[in-house]
Scaffold this motif. Sequence first.
Motif, PDB file in Angstrom:
ATOM      1  N   ARG A  43      12.622 -39.200 -60.117  1.00 22.94           N
ATOM      2  CA  ARG A  43      12.294 -37.862 -60.620  1.00 22.94           C
ATOM      3  C   ARG A  43      11.396 -37.987 -61.854  1.00 22.94           C
TER       4      ARG A  43
ATOM      5  N   ASP B  53      19.141 -38.328 -55.667  1.00 21.50           N
ATOM      6  CA  ASP B  53      17.890 -37.802 -56.217  1.00 21.50           C
ATOM      7  C   ASP B  53      16.706 -38.738 -56.012  1.00 21.50           C
ATOM      8  N   ASP B  54      16.952 -40.042 -55.993  1.00 20.24           N
ATOM      9  CA  ASP B  54      15.839 -40.965 -55.804  1.00 20.24           C
ATOM     10  C   ASP B  54      15.337 -40.978 -54.361  1.00 20.24           C
TER      11      ASP B  54
ATOM     12  N   TRP C  50      13.596 -36.637 -54.513  1.00 21.56           N
ATOM     13  CA  TRP C  50      12.359 -36.286 -55.218  1.00 21.56           C
ATOM     14  C   TRP C  50      11.090 -36.750 -54.508  1.00 21.56           C
TER      15      TRP C  50
ATOM     16  N   ARG D  35       8.155 -34.061 -53.319  1.00 23.04           N
ATOM     17  CA  ARG D  35       6.732 -34.201 -53.663  1.00 23.04           C
ATOM     18  C   ARG D  35       5.867 -34.298 -52.407  1.00 23.04           C
TER      19      ARG D  35
ATOM     20  N   THR E 202      21.568 -38.668 -61.726  1.00 27.97           N
ATOM     21  CA  THR E 202      20.239 -39.215 -61.977  1.00 27.97           C
ATOM     22  C   THR E 202      19.962 -39.469 -63.436  1.00 27.97           C
TER      23      THR E 202
ATOM     24  N   ALA F 238      17.150 -26.021 -54.229  1.00 25.46           N
ATOM     25  CA  ALA F 238      15.862 -26.598 -54.610  1.00 25.46           C
ATOM     26  C   ALA F 238      14.798 -25.534 -54.418  1.00 25.46           C
TER      27      ALA F 238
END
Length: 483
Positions: A175, A300-301, A304, A308, A340, A368
């Motif tokens: 992130r 989260d890794d 994200w 994107r 995170t 989100a």
Amino acid sequence: MSDEFDAVVDDVRARVSPTDDERGQLQRVADAVIADAEAAVADLPVDAEVVQVGSTARGTWTAGDRDVDVFVCFPPSLDREELETYGLTVGHEVLPEGREEYAEHPYVVGEREGYAVDLVPCYAVEDATEIQSAVDRTPFHTRYLQERLDDDSAGAVRVAKQFLKGIGVYGSDLRTRGFSGYLTELLVLEYGSFRAFVEAVADWHPPVRLDPEAHGTETFDDPLVVIDPTDPERNVAAVLSATNVATLQHYARDLLAEPRVSLFTEREPNPFSPADIEAAVSRRDTTPVALRFAAPDIVDDQLWPQLRKSLDGLCSELDRRGFEVLRSAAFVEAGAAADTDRGTGGERRPIEDTMADGDSGPASQRDAVLLLEFAVAERPAVERHEGPPVHVRAHASGFFEKYDDDPEVAGPFIDGDRYVVERPRAVTTAVEFLSSSAVFDVGLGPRIESALGEDYEVLVGAELAALATGFGVDLADYFDPKP
């Protein structure tokens, strides 16, 4: 200015340096964890070395951090399944109330006397170039830095970390895509002091390449390249974004021009209220469109990069269709989510700087948002479509014949040397596109595509005020951006 700069640095250094009592207490807990892990290893049918790693082992942790990272280093001959089994056995023995998390393989996290403890299995390889798991590098990083850091340089590292935290670029999670602890330590060692580091950064002309051991064997296409002194084929700064490099340069110059403690303090804007959001939308006179949906239940890794990718896919397609995207952003609701911040704000990264993360647990349900703001959000009912040059006989004839009897198009006619038609536009507004199944024809991240397929809400213009709850800080950042 020199005296003023030094005074600020001294102030920050005193504030972020652990006291002797803090150091002693943390090390007492770390030693107890190591002793328990060694006892658990003794019951296994295999030998293993237990080592403390990370910033607490290197003396670069900042005051208030309460994290202990311990690795159990197994023989390289052990197969992966046995490594995982034995690693979890030791982890649960040492941390009976701990929980399993996953990086490249599972490990156990828990608590001991108020300290967060990570107990991670790895392979005790002879050289960092022979790693079998990305976490295998971490003991090499710890040994390398322990041999080179003294009290003065460790203090400079703590100041540098606090500066990076204060300006929002610390953390190698996907992130943040910022400066990891290991990278920060290497940069301070490279330049010799915090001040020298800041002065060098202020004059960087990316791409910048640093090779502490002058042994690099690879070429990297990154704004900052710092060859891992333990692995000549690895760029320690690979995850770092160009935006964060530029942000650091901006604030390095700012600090040199006007030294002040406030630059070392993490700050968050006041969240926008619904009225603030409505006023910002009205003032800009653009068309912001937000897609709100339930974030997929992944760390989260993983989340994200997919956000994107999805945002890039939507922006590219809408730009191609003539809708001018002024700016875009992705948000994820804060709360009881994937952990995170272990890599963003503090030292909470047991496998710091060794891999493209994924070390945090799954999130609880949260929303989100993909936000696209359009300078041009509506197009005419027709669009120009150019065919091949007339002299390219076969293709030109096929184009002409395709549209010659179509009552819905104007043309074909000749403009310059080409056939051209003006045909009905498939969608005339960005909102229409984003509300249709056409969204699923762009390059979305697979888990984002699945989440949108379940359900999503489209908010347009002043309707973004509904995002104040959950995303007020994100929208404050978006509508009132700073470097």
